[in-house]
Design a protein around this motif. Structure first.
Motif, short mmCIF file in Angstrom:
data_model
loop_
_atom_site.label_atom_id
_atom_site.label_comp_id
_atom_site.label_asym_id
_atom_site.label_seq_id
_atom_site.Cartn_x
_atom_site.Cartn_y
_atom_site.Cartn_z
N MET A 18 0.81 -1.19 0.00
CA MET A 18 0.00 0.00 0.00
C MET A 18 0.86 1.27 0.00
N VAL A 19 0.50 2.21 -0.87
CA VAL A 19 1.17 3.51 -0.96
C VAL A 19 0.12 4.58 -0.68
N THR A 20 0.41 5.49 0.26
CA THR A 20 -0.52 6.54 0.61
C THR A 20 0.18 7.88 0.57
N LYS A 21 -0.48 8.88 -0.02
CA LYS A 21 0.06 10.24 -0.08
C LYS A 21 -1.05 11.22 0.25
N ILE A 22 -0.72 12.22 1.05
CA ILE A 22 -1.67 13.29 1.39
C ILE A 22 -0.98 14.61 1.06
N ASP A 62 -4.44 24.66 -6.27
CA ASP A 62 -5.41 25.01 -7.30
C ASP A 62 -6.86 24.85 -6.85
N LEU A 63 -7.08 24.22 -5.69
CA LEU A 63 -8.42 24.02 -5.13
C LEU A 63 -8.54 24.66 -3.76
N SER A 64 -8.09 25.88 -3.63
CA SER A 64 -8.16 26.64 -2.37
C SER A 64 -7.48 25.90 -1.23
N TYR A 65 -6.37 25.25 -1.52
CA TYR A 65 -5.56 24.51 -0.55
C TYR A 65 -6.35 23.41 0.17
N GLY A 66 -7.23 22.80 -0.57
CA GLY A 66 -7.94 21.63 -0.04
C GLY A 66 -6.99 20.43 0.00
#
Length: 89
Positions: free
Chosen positions: A48-52, A57-61
């Motif tokens: 499993m690879v996870t990135k957050i 470009d989306l109002s720092y969402g």
């Protein structure tokens, strides 16, 4: 005795029942499976690879990404059977 207290049957004659509505249904017949653990095999091809990340470009969402490669198959045909369950309309 636990089933009598809770009012639900989750096991019977050594079978553990797991409710799922993801199984295929045709008319009023749902195809279910019964299996012994040693009758199925699981292969994990890529861990499993996870990135957050933040997305400017989306109002720092926040953006969450997860990837995993795996597959399952029958190891022994005799340990996996199809059970057809009738569902009343």
């Amino acid at each position: 005795m636990k089933a009598l207290v809770e009012g639900q049957i989750d096991s019977y004659l050594g079978f553990k029942f797991i409710r799922s509505e993801r199984l295929a249904i045709a008319t009023n017949i749902r195809d279910c499976i019964a299996f012994q653990k040693s009758g199925l095999g699981l292969a994990i091809g890529k861990d499993m690879v996870t990135k957050i990340d933040e997305r400017p470009d989306l109002s720092y969402g926040w953006q969450v990404y997860m990837a995993w490669s795996m597959a399952a198959t029958r190891v022994e045909d005799a340990r996996v059977v199809k059970v057809q369950a009738y569902e009343a309309p």
